[in-house]
Design an enzyme around this catalytic site. Structure first.
Site, mmCIF file in Angstrom:
data_model
loop_
_atom_site.group_PDB
_atom_site.id
_atom_site.type_symbol
_atom_site.label_atom_id
_atom_site.label_comp_id
_atom_site.label_asym_id
_atom_site.label_seq_id
_atom_site.Cartn_x
_atom_site.Cartn_y
_atom_site.Cartn_z
ATOM 1 N N THR A 161 17.578 53.549 55.733
ATOM 2 C CA THR A 161 18.540 52.506 56.098
ATOM 3 C C THR A 161 18.190 51.817 57.422
ATOM 4 O O THR A 161 18.602 50.696 57.662
ATOM 5 C CB THR A 161 19.966 53.080 56.238
ATOM 6 O OG1 THR A 161 19.969 54.076 57.270
ATOM 7 C CG2 THR A 161 20.477 53.663 54.951
ATOM 8 N N ASP A 162 17.429 52.526 58.283
ATOM 9 C CA ASP A 162 17.266 52.014 59.651
ATOM 10 C C ASP A 162 16.577 50.657 59.718
ATOM 11 O O ASP A 162 16.919 49.827 60.565
ATOM 12 C CB ASP A 162 16.510 53.029 60.519
ATOM 13 C CG ASP A 162 17.387 54.229 60.859
ATOM 14 O OD1 ASP A 162 18.621 54.116 60.720
ATOM 15 O OD2 ASP A 162 16.846 55.275 61.237
ATOM 16 N N THR A 218 16.248 58.654 54.498
ATOM 17 C CA THR A 218 17.231 59.721 54.343
ATOM 18 C C THR A 218 17.513 60.022 52.882
ATOM 19 O O THR A 218 17.792 61.159 52.508
ATOM 20 C CB THR A 218 18.541 59.293 55.047
ATOM 21 O OG1 THR A 218 18.251 59.139 56.425
ATOM 22 C CG2 THR A 218 19.643 60.311 54.881
ATOM 23 N N SER A 230 12.320 55.328 57.914
ATOM 24 C CA SER A 230 11.948 53.907 57.976
ATOM 25 C C SER A 230 11.793 53.420 59.408
ATOM 26 O O SER A 230 11.334 52.306 59.635
ATOM 27 C CB SER A 230 12.943 53.046 57.207
ATOM 28 O OG SER A 230 14.176 52.973 57.863
HETATM 29 N N1 DAS Z 1 16.028 58.259 58.820
HETATM 30 C C1 DAS Z 1 16.487 56.946 58.711
HETATM 31 C C2 DAS Z 1 15.559 56.036 57.938
HETATM 32 O O1 DAS Z 1 14.674 56.518 57.264
HETATM 33 C C3 DAS Z 1 17.912 56.802 58.343
HETATM 34 C C4 DAS Z 1 18.308 56.553 56.920
HETATM 35 O O2 DAS Z 1 17.547 56.396 55.967
HETATM 36 O O3 DAS Z 1 19.541 56.488 56.731
HETATM 37 O O4 DAS Z 1 15.733 54.862 58.049
#
Ligand code: DAS
Length: 337
Positions: A98-99, A19, A65
């Site tokens: 973050t995922d 993100t 991710s």
């Molecule tokens: N789209 C998700 C990721 O790439 C969410 C994020 O990054 O917050 O993990």
């Protein structure tokens, strides 16, 4: 805060998508596509960054991710090991989604033996959002990685004003900017403006670098699955598993590692006799020890300690890849309880 270096430190930023590099159609929409902005353009969004460091960057992956896993983190780990050898690099910042950030950070902790600090950061809002959090997080990651008080190298996560030991990072919120916490323990430091305060010396996990040999291997880790238990599930979560393929199974059980009696009794028949089980918990802040875990028939099961199911799966697959015995694997997990 101590004085920073007279000459500016040199950092290298590796972009892994997420993100933080996401782009939405407007500044207010909740929809966006991850990993669209090149890392050099991302860093250019951080106002004032050049006061603190000379920055070079590269983009390794350009997706969310949710699409990343051990084979991508192995590539990242090899690149980090290469970068920290260079006299042109004082520290490495990784931008990531973050995922799966917590798994990436734990994987890096287990396989890397970095001589310099490595800080992962991310964002909850895409780069095009009103009040995007990425630029502040990238600045904070830079302040962390270049801090003169950061004496021990290792993997850290910086998010939303918190510095967290990489292996302890867990994602606890799908929406809030305060989306990560440190478990067990608590944050290793906090950042306000340009000020970074560490509480003690941030340290790596008790088995940091234990799987450094994995970086020399060019093959996928053994297949490990996670099953999520729910009230009344009985043995049903085992039905869809491929008994012959599976080398390890992490059970995301209840509370401190309880599982339904019928499931505990039927695991050895339903799975291959060689399959190794780790019992963790669906509770976000996990603690499973032998005394609290439901005994599993056959004895091929190890309590996860303070590792949640996804971190348990990373450690179990690295351990199985090395051909460790159940006793050796139990000793590794014991380091986390
Ligand atoms: N789209 C998700 C990721 O790439 C969410 C994020 O990054 O917050 O993990």
């Amino acid at each position: 805060m101590k004085e920073r270096m007279a000459s500016k430190p040199k950092i290298h930023v590796v972009g892994m998508g997420g993100t933080i590099a996401g782009v939405g159609a407007t500044a207010t929409t909740a929809a966006y596509e991850s990993g669209q902005v090149d890392t050099s353009d991302l860093m250019a969004m951080v106002e004032g960054l050049d006061q603190f460091a000379d920055v070079k960057s590269e983009t390794l992956f350009t997706s969310g991710s949710e699409n990343l896993g051990p084979k991508h983190w192995q590539k990242l780990a090899c690149r980090i090991e290469e970068l920290v050898e260079s006299p042109e690099v004082d520290g490495v910042v990784v931008t990531h989604g973050t995922d799966t950030l917590e798994e990436a950070a734990f994987f890096l902790d287990l396989v890397c033996q970095p001589k310099k600090p490595v800080v992962l950061t991310a964002a909850m809002r895409p780069s095009t959002a009103l009040s995007a959090d990425g630029p502040a997080n990238m600045l904070q990651a830079t302040l962390t990685v270049t801090s003169p008080e950061l004496r021990s190298p290792g993997i850290l996560v910086t998010m939303n004003g918190l510095v967290i030991q990489g292996w302890q990072a867990i994602k606890t919120h799908s929406l809030s900017l305060e989306s990560f916490c440190a478990y067990p323990g608590g944050p290793a430091g906090r950042i306000l403006g340009e000020n970074l305060i560490f509480f003690g010396t941030p340290g790596p996990s008790p088995i940091a670098g234990r799987f450094h040999g994995n970086l020399l291997k060019d093959k996928e880790l053994p297949l490990v699955e996670i099953i999520l238990l729910r009230g009344g599930c009985g043995v049903r979560p085992l039905a869809s598993l491929n008994k012959n393929e599976l080398k390890g199974l992490v059970i995301s059980g209840f509370g401190a590692g309880t599982v339904p009696e019928d499931l505990a009794a039927s695991l050895p028949e339903k799975m291959s006799p060689k399959c190794l089980f780790v019992v963790s918990s669906r509770v976000p802040q996990v603690m499973v020890i032998p005394e609290t875990m439901t005994p599993i028939k056959g004895g091929n099961a190890v309590p996860s300690g303070m590792l949640n199911p996804q971190k348990s799966a990373i450690l179990l697959s690295l351990a199985l890849d090395e051909g460790l015995t159940v006793q050796e694997i139990a000793r590794l997990f014991k380091m986390f309880s």
